[in-house]
Write a protein that holds these residues in place. Structure first.
Motif, PDB file in Angstrom:
ATOM      1  N   HIS A 133       9.066 -34.958 -38.834  1.00 52.33           N
ATOM      2  CA  HIS A 133       8.397 -33.863 -38.121  1.00 52.33           C
ATOM      3  C   HIS A 133       9.175 -32.554 -38.267  1.00 52.33           C
ATOM      4  O   HIS A 133       9.062 -31.651 -37.446  1.00 52.33           O
ATOM      5  CB  HIS A 133       8.143 -34.203 -36.646  1.00 52.33           C
ATOM      6  N   ASP A 134       9.927 -32.429 -39.356  1.00 56.28           N
ATOM      7  CA  ASP A 134      10.617 -31.173 -39.647  1.00 56.28           C
ATOM      8  C   ASP A 134       9.581 -30.062 -39.793  1.00 56.28           C
ATOM      9  O   ASP A 134       8.558 -30.244 -40.443  1.00 56.28           O
ATOM     10  CB  ASP A 134      11.413 -31.283 -40.952  1.00 56.28           C
ATOM     11  N   GLY A 135       9.843 -28.943 -39.172  1.00 52.78           N
ATOM     12  CA  GLY A 135       8.929 -27.813 -39.273  1.00 52.78           C
ATOM     13  C   GLY A 135       7.725 -27.896 -38.354  1.00 52.78           C
ATOM     14  O   GLY A 135       6.779 -27.135 -38.511  1.00 52.78           O
ATOM     15  N   ALA A 136       7.762 -28.821 -37.384  1.00 50.44           N
ATOM     16  CA  ALA A 136       6.647 -28.913 -36.438  1.00 50.44           C
ATOM     17  C   ALA A 136       6.545 -27.607 -35.648  1.00 50.44           C
ATOM     18  O   ALA A 136       7.558 -27.043 -35.240  1.00 50.44           O
ATOM     19  CB  ALA A 136       6.856 -30.083 -35.483  1.00 50.44           C
ATOM     20  N   PRO A 137       5.338 -27.111 -35.433  1.00 47.02           N
ATOM     21  CA  PRO A 137       5.170 -25.884 -34.646  1.00 47.02           C
ATOM     22  C   PRO A 137       5.732 -26.060 -33.236  1.00 47.02           C
ATOM     23  O   PRO A 137       5.605 -27.123 -32.641  1.00 47.02           O
ATOM     24  CB  PRO A 137       3.658 -25.691 -34.588  1.00 47.02           C
ATOM     25  N   THR A 138       6.374 -25.018 -32.718  1.00 48.27           N
ATOM     26  CA  THR A 138       6.958 -25.083 -31.374  1.00 48.27           C
ATOM     27  C   THR A 138       6.447 -23.990 -30.449  1.00 48.27           C
ATOM     28  O   THR A 138       6.619 -24.083 -29.236  1.00 48.27           O
ATOM     29  CB  THR A 138       8.494 -24.998 -31.444  1.00 48.27           C
ATOM     30  N   GLU A 139       5.840 -22.964 -30.986  1.00 52.09           N
ATOM     31  CA  GLU A 139       5.360 -21.844 -30.174  1.00 52.09           C
ATOM     32  C   GLU A 139       4.004 -22.178 -29.550  1.00 52.09           C
ATOM     33  O   GLU A 139       3.089 -22.601 -30.262  1.00 52.09           O
ATOM     34  CB  GLU A 139       5.214 -20.575 -31.019  1.00 52.09           C
ATOM     35  N   PRO A 140       3.854 -21.980 -28.244  1.00 53.22           N
ATOM     36  CA  PRO A 140       2.538 -22.201 -27.629  1.00 53.22           C
ATOM     37  C   PRO A 140       1.476 -21.370 -28.345  1.00 53.22           C
ATOM     38  O   PRO A 140       1.699 -20.206 -28.683  1.00 53.22           O
ATOM     39  CB  PRO A 140       2.732 -21.727 -26.185  1.00 53.22           C
ATOM     40  N   GLY A 141       0.340 -22.001 -28.616  1.00 50.75           N
ATOM     41  CA  GLY A 141      -0.747 -21.317 -29.304  1.00 50.75           C
ATOM     42  C   GLY A 141      -0.686 -21.430 -30.817  1.00 50.75           C
ATOM     43  O   GLY A 141      -1.637 -21.033 -31.493  1.00 50.75           O
ATOM     44  N   ALA A 142       0.415 -21.969 -31.361  1.00 49.84           N
ATOM     45  CA  ALA A 142       0.531 -22.112 -32.815  1.00 49.84           C
ATOM     46  C   ALA A 142      -0.495 -23.127 -33.320  1.00 49.84           C
ATOM     47  O   ALA A 142      -0.797 -24.119 -32.655  1.00 49.84           O
ATOM     48  CB  ALA A 142       1.942 -22.564 -33.188  1.00 49.84           C
ATOM     49  N   VAL A 143      -1.028 -22.873 -34.487  1.00 45.98           N
ATOM     50  CA  VAL A 143      -1.961 -23.806 -35.121  1.00 45.98           C
ATOM     51  C   VAL A 143      -1.189 -25.055 -35.537  1.00 45.98           C
ATOM     52  O   VAL A 143      -0.079 -24.961 -36.064  1.00 45.98           O
ATOM     53  CB  VAL A 143      -2.632 -23.151 -36.350  1.00 45.98           C
ATOM     54  N   VAL A 144      -1.769 -26.219 -35.261  1.00 45.41           N
ATOM     55  CA  VAL A 144      -1.137 -27.493 -35.624  1.00 45.41           C
ATOM     56  C   VAL A 144      -2.004 -28.196 -36.671  1.00 45.41           C
ATOM     57  O   VAL A 144      -3.188 -27.899 -36.794  1.00 45.41           O
ATOM     58  CB  VAL A 144      -0.924 -28.399 -34.386  1.00 45.41           C
ATOM     59  N   PRO A 145      -1.408 -29.106 -37.441  1.00 43.03           N
ATOM     60  CA  PRO A 145      -2.195 -29.818 -38.461  1.00 43.03           C
ATOM     61  C   PRO A 145      -3.351 -30.589 -37.833  1.00 43.03           C
ATOM     62  O   PRO A 145      -3.234 -31.151 -36.741  1.00 43.03           O
ATOM     63  CB  PRO A 145      -1.186 -30.779 -39.085  1.00 43.03           C
ATOM     64  N   GLY A 146      -4.458 -30.663 -38.543  1.00 39.00           N
ATOM     65  CA  GLY A 146      -5.642 -31.352 -38.039  1.00 39.00           C
ATOM     66  C   GLY A 146      -5.428 -32.822 -37.743  1.00 39.00           C
ATOM     67  O   GLY A 146      -6.040 -33.377 -36.837  1.00 39.00           O
ATOM     68  N   TYR A 147      -4.514 -33.465 -38.485  1.00 39.66           N
ATOM     69  CA  TYR A 147      -4.301 -34.893 -38.257  1.00 39.66           C
ATOM     70  C   TYR A 147      -3.670 -35.186 -36.902  1.00 39.66           C
ATOM     71  O   TYR A 147      -3.578 -36.342 -36.499  1.00 39.66           O
ATOM     72  CB  TYR A 147      -3.507 -35.548 -39.392  1.00 39.66           C
ATOM     73  N   VAL A 148      -3.295 -34.152 -36.147  1.00 41.67           N
ATOM     74  CA  VAL A 148      -2.824 -34.350 -34.763  1.00 41.67           C
ATOM     75  C   VAL A 148      -3.947 -34.965 -33.924  1.00 41.67           C
ATOM     76  O   VAL A 148      -3.703 -35.619 -32.919  1.00 41.67           O
ATOM     77  CB  VAL A 148      -2.300 -33.023 -34.166  1.00 41.67           C
ATOM     78  N   LEU A 149      -5.175 -34.795 -34.387  1.00 46.98           N
ATOM     79  CA  LEU A 149      -6.313 -35.407 -33.702  1.00 46.98           C
ATOM     80  C   LEU A 149      -6.116 -36.920 -33.549  1.00 46.98           C
ATOM     81  O   LEU A 149      -6.529 -37.502 -32.549  1.00 46.98           O
ATOM     82  CB  LEU A 149      -7.589 -35.116 -34.488  1.00 46.98           C
ATOM     83  N   ALA A 150      -5.459 -37.565 -34.508  1.00 42.43           N
ATOM     84  CA  ALA A 150      -5.208 -39.007 -34.416  1.00 42.43           C
ATOM     85  C   ALA A 150      -4.327 -39.324 -33.213  1.00 42.43           C
ATOM     86  O   ALA A 150      -4.549 -40.315 -32.515  1.00 42.43           O
ATOM     87  CB  ALA A 150      -4.568 -39.518 -35.694  1.00 42.43           C
ATOM     88  N   ALA A 151      -3.327 -38.509 -32.947  1.00 39.77           N
ATOM     89  CA  ALA A 151      -2.456 -38.721 -31.780  1.00 39.77           C
ATOM     90  C   ALA A 151      -3.232 -38.484 -30.493  1.00 39.77           C
ATOM     91  O   ALA A 151      -3.053 -39.203 -29.512  1.00 39.77           O
ATOM     92  CB  ALA A 151      -1.232 -37.807 -31.850  1.00 39.77           C
ATOM     93  N   LEU A 152      -4.116 -37.487 -30.477  1.00 36.88           N
ATOM     94  CA  LEU A 152      -4.923 -37.223 -29.289  1.00 36.88           C
ATOM     95  C   LEU A 152      -5.939 -38.339 -29.068  1.00 36.88           C
ATOM     96  O   LEU A 152      -6.198 -38.729 -27.932  1.00 36.88           O
ATOM     97  CB  LEU A 152      -5.638 -35.879 -29.413  1.00 36.88           C
ATOM     98  N   ASP A 153      -6.498 -38.870 -30.161  1.00 40.90           N
ATOM     99  CA  ASP A 153      -7.413 -40.007 -30.059  1.00 40.90           C
ATOM    100  C   ASP A 153      -6.741 -41.177 -29.358  1.00 40.90           C
ATOM    101  O   ASP A 153      -7.342 -41.835 -28.514  1.00 40.90           O
ATOM    102  CB  ASP A 153      -7.841 -40.476 -31.452  1.00 40.90           C
ATOM    103  N   SER A 154      -5.492 -41.431 -29.711  1.00 42.61           N
ATOM    104  CA  SER A 154      -4.804 -42.591 -29.134  1.00 42.61           C
ATOM    105  C   SER A 154      -4.480 -42.385 -27.660  1.00 42.61           C
ATOM    106  O   SER A 154      -4.242 -43.344 -26.935  1.00 42.61           O
ATOM    107  CB  SER A 154      -3.532 -42.909 -29.922  1.00 42.61           C
ATOM    108  N   GLU A 155      -4.481 -41.147 -27.207  1.00 39.54           N
ATOM    109  CA  GLU A 155      -4.216 -40.868 -25.793  1.00 39.54           C
ATOM    110  C   GLU A 155      -5.490 -40.904 -24.950  1.00 39.54           C
ATOM    111  O   GLU A 155      -5.418 -40.934 -23.726  1.00 39.54           O
ATOM    112  CB  GLU A 155      -3.553 -39.499 -25.644  1.00 39.54           C
TER     113      GLU A 155
END
Length: 155
Positions: free
Chosen positions: A42-64
């Protein structure tokens, strides 16, 4: 193989019915988890609120979001496909509501997997303004291979 269809009126009535909204948040942890799975780090993961994140983050949200289970009609299941679509990018820190629904149900008698019932499900991720941000669709097959026939060829 059953003697008759397992698609009762009760099962058919599940199609189109949405669950109540469940909240999820695009957290740094969800972003890191998704990047670890898809990139191996996860090197280079966005840290600023409001930053665009990769679309595949949807998989992590699906699991939640824990959708309700499909009806337990047959002994085996197989994920056939996952599909994601986006109306706009996901942003770090945003809170979304998830609505889950079964959008399609079909059955098949015979074939490589024997008797099967296919379910198409969809999660809609909705922002605070009520707009759909993204959708996550799945095709799941429930099957009983006891009546399967060899159709030849490789899988």
């Amino acid at each position: 193989m059953p003697d008759e269809s397992l698609l009762t009126d009760e099962v058919r009535a599940l199609q189109g019915r949405a669950t109540p909204m469940l909240p999820v948040e695009v957290t740094p942890r969800a972003v890191q988890r998704a990047m670890d799975v898809y990139l191996g780090h996860h090197d280079g993961a966005p840290t600023e609120p409001g930053a665009v994140v990769p679309g595949y983050v949807l998989a992590a949200l699906d699991s939640e979001s824990e959708p309700p289970p499909l009806p337990n009609l047959l002994p085996n299941s197989l994920l056939i496909s996952n599909e994601w679509s986006f109306e706009r990018p996901l942003r770090l820190g945003e809170k979304l509501d998830v609505a889950y629904r079964i959008t399609g149900i079909a059955e098949r008698f015979g074939g490589r997997f024997g008797y099967s019932i296919d379910f198409r499900t969809e999660d809609e991720f909705i922002d605070a303004s009520g707009a759909v941000v993204a959708r996550s669709a799945r095709n799941m097959m429930l099957y009983d291979a006891s009546g399967a026939r060899d159709e030849g060829g490789e899988a």
